[in-house]
Enzyme design. Structure first.
Site, mmCIF file in Angstrom:
data_model
loop_
_atom_site.group_PDB
_atom_site.id
_atom_site.type_symbol
_atom_site.label_atom_id
_atom_site.label_comp_id
_atom_site.label_asym_id
_atom_site.label_seq_id
_atom_site.Cartn_x
_atom_site.Cartn_y
_atom_site.Cartn_z
ATOM 1 N N ASP A 122 10.975 2.809 6.852
ATOM 2 C CA ASP A 122 10.568 1.402 6.990
ATOM 3 C C ASP A 122 11.673 0.668 7.717
ATOM 4 O O ASP A 122 12.815 1.155 7.760
ATOM 5 C CB ASP A 122 10.329 0.788 5.586
ATOM 6 N N ARG A 177 -3.766 1.378 10.758
ATOM 7 C CA ARG A 177 -4.573 0.885 11.882
ATOM 8 C C ARG A 177 -4.656 1.991 12.926
ATOM 9 O O ARG A 177 -3.697 2.746 13.118
ATOM 10 C CB ARG A 177 -3.935 -0.359 12.515
ATOM 11 N N GLU A 213 -12.167 1.974 17.177
ATOM 12 C CA GLU A 213 -13.235 1.850 16.168
ATOM 13 C C GLU A 213 -14.123 0.620 16.381
ATOM 14 O O GLU A 213 -15.267 0.591 15.935
ATOM 15 C CB GLU A 213 -12.647 1.809 14.757
ATOM 16 N N ILE A 243 0.833 -1.207 0.000
ATOM 17 C CA ILE A 243 0.000 0.000 0.000
ATOM 18 C C ILE A 243 0.870 1.260 0.000
ATOM 19 O O ILE A 243 0.603 2.219 -0.730
ATOM 20 C CB ILE A 243 -0.975 -0.013 1.207
ATOM 21 N N THR A 247 -4.441 5.410 7.135
ATOM 22 C CA THR A 247 -5.315 4.361 6.591
ATOM 23 C C THR A 247 -4.760 3.000 7.014
ATOM 24 O O THR A 247 -5.146 1.975 6.463
ATOM 25 C CB THR A 247 -5.399 4.416 5.045
ATOM 26 N N HIS A 296 -13.325 3.166 8.073
ATOM 27 C CA HIS A 296 -12.542 2.018 7.609
ATOM 28 C C HIS A 296 -13.027 1.528 6.232
ATOM 29 O O HIS A 296 -13.311 0.346 6.051
ATOM 30 C CB HIS A 296 -12.614 0.882 8.641
ATOM 31 N N ASP A 308 -8.915 6.978 8.341
ATOM 32 C CA ASP A 308 -9.858 5.938 7.905
ATOM 33 C C ASP A 308 -9.976 4.873 8.991
ATOM 34 O O ASP A 308 -10.837 4.001 8.911
ATOM 35 C CB ASP A 308 -9.370 5.298 6.594
ATOM 36 N N CYS A 349 2.137 1.183 7.739
ATOM 37 C CA CYS A 349 2.797 0.019 8.350
ATOM 38 C C CYS A 349 1.772 -0.753 9.175
ATOM 39 O O CYS A 349 0.723 -0.219 9.522
ATOM 40 C CB CYS A 349 3.985 0.461 9.208
ATOM 41 N N PRO A 350 2.063 -2.009 9.502
ATOM 42 C CA PRO A 350 1.102 -2.779 10.305
ATOM 43 C C PRO A 350 1.113 -2.336 11.761
ATOM 44 O O PRO A 350 2.080 -1.705 12.208
ATOM 45 C CB PRO A 350 1.613 -4.215 10.188
#
Ligand code: NAI
Length: 345
Positions: free
Chosen positions: A187, A248, A277, A168, A246, A309, A272, A219-220
């Protein structure tokens, strides 16, 4: 297609249930189940403490990111014969991976379904924040054709910091390169070829935050990235910059963001995803409203735009989620768990 049917239609009786099935997914799941020769039970209900009984007896379950696949539920389902979990998501923060591994459950996910969809949504949020489209549309609807307060900045030539250069992050970087922005990457792994192709530079987080006019999170969420943006790191952001998430919700410490917004330094925040949430997003609260004070506070800032989301939400993504998650099941049902693609471990 003929070959696929031949392989998969070896119809082995295995009970399969899909949970948290939204209306918008139904036709894609039904079509792909038919194509692959799978018989599936579709449930709207979300897996959780109160609904876990319904999942008992199924050998394969297909879950959405809102289903609770914590240790307690995994143990309980394992005892009643669960063998495989097919996640209809890329992320798996709702699953206790260690427990699943110990119980020898096969877990597969959909690692990628349309990275461009999420990147395009992040760009959309940026454009809405920068050029005030929601306010502009409303104004024109009210026959108010004035421009006061609608000015933005020209993005061409600005510096965009991308955190997490995976599928992404790359798609987002390509969009911003097309707009004519300079790119900074951060990263834990470097992709020098991509950086060279796009003229991007890898920098430490501090430098990225201090130098970027737009910061976008891709990133996760994990132990290392939780609250990546906190009071200290948010303060590093350039005055007048934009922040997009966008990824988490937990990547940003919500209370710190609220404090930062009160200082009026950031120009716009597009979210997002939101830390709390769960239980709010994907549901209609329009008659009763919401009681989450932090979300209400965030929504009260005119410079904050929130979507529920929906970055992934394109026809192509829904098609791919249904196809890949059910193909993962079909492969497993051939009783060859070793060749199931997209497994977690
Ligand atoms: P990916 O696995 O292709 O890329 C993630 C990148 O983040 C990798 O390059 C990885 O090295 C990097 N990374 C890991 N730890 C990091 C750290 N501490 N600091 C900086 N970078 C780090 O994942 P993909 O497909 O690009 O997805 C990214 C995230 O987007 C997912 O983890 C998920 O949380 C989110 N997502 C959001 C959706 C939405 O609808 N809003 C839909 C799909 C994914």
């Amino acid at each position: 297609m003929g070959l696929l049917r031949k392989i998969y239609v070896e119809d082995i009786a295995m009970k399969i249930a899909c949970f948290s099935v939204h209306e918008f997914e139904r036709k894609y799941l039904e079509n792909w189940a038919k194509t692959l020769g799978l018989e599936i039970d579709l449930y709207k209900i979300q897996l959780g403490d109160e609904t876990i009984e319904i999942a008992k007896g199924y050998e394969v379950i297909s879950c959405w990111a809102s289903d609770d696949l914590g240790a307690k539920n995994l143990h309980s389902l394992n005892e009643s014969g669960l063998k495989m979990i097919s996640l209809r998501s890329a992320g798996f923060s709702h699953l206790d991976v260690e427990t699943a591994r110990k119980l020898n459950l096969v877990v597969a996910r959909v690692p990628s379904y349309s990275p461009e969809a999420i990147a395009e949504h992040a760009f959309g949020l940026l454009m809405c924040l920068n050029r005030h489209y929601p306010k502009a549309f409303q104004r024109v609807k009210d026959f108010n054709f004035t421009l006061e307060g609608l000015e933005g900045v020209t993005l061409h030539g600005k510096t965009v910091g991308v955190i997490g250069i995976g599928l992404i992050g790359e798609a987002f970087a390509r969009i911003m390169a097309g707009v004519g922005c300079k790119l900074l990457f951060h990263d834990v792994q470097k992709r020098e070829d991509l950086a060279n192709e796009l003229g991007a530079q890898y920098v430490e987080l501090k430098e990225l935050l201090e130098s970027s006019d737009v910061v976008s999170l891709h990133c996760p969420l994990n132990d290392k990235t939780k609250y990546l943006l906190n009071q200290e790191t948010l303060d590093l952001m350039k005055d007048g910059s934009f922040l997009l998430n966008t990824g988490r919700g937990g990547l940003i410490e919500t209370q710190a963001l609220i404090q930062n917004l009160k200082k009026d330094k950031i120009r716009g925040v597009g979210l997002d995803v939101y830390e709390y949430e769960e239980g709010v997003f994907f549901k209609d609260h329009s008659s009763l409203g919401i009681s989450d004070e932090s979300l209400l506070r965030l929504m009260s800032f005119p410079k904050v735009l929130i979507t529920s989301h929906q970055a992934f939400f394109t026809e192509e993504a829904l098609e791919n989620i249904a196809k890949i998650s059910l193909e993962n099941i079909a492969t497993y049902i051939k009783r060859d768990p070793l060749i199931v693609n997209n497994t977690l471990y």
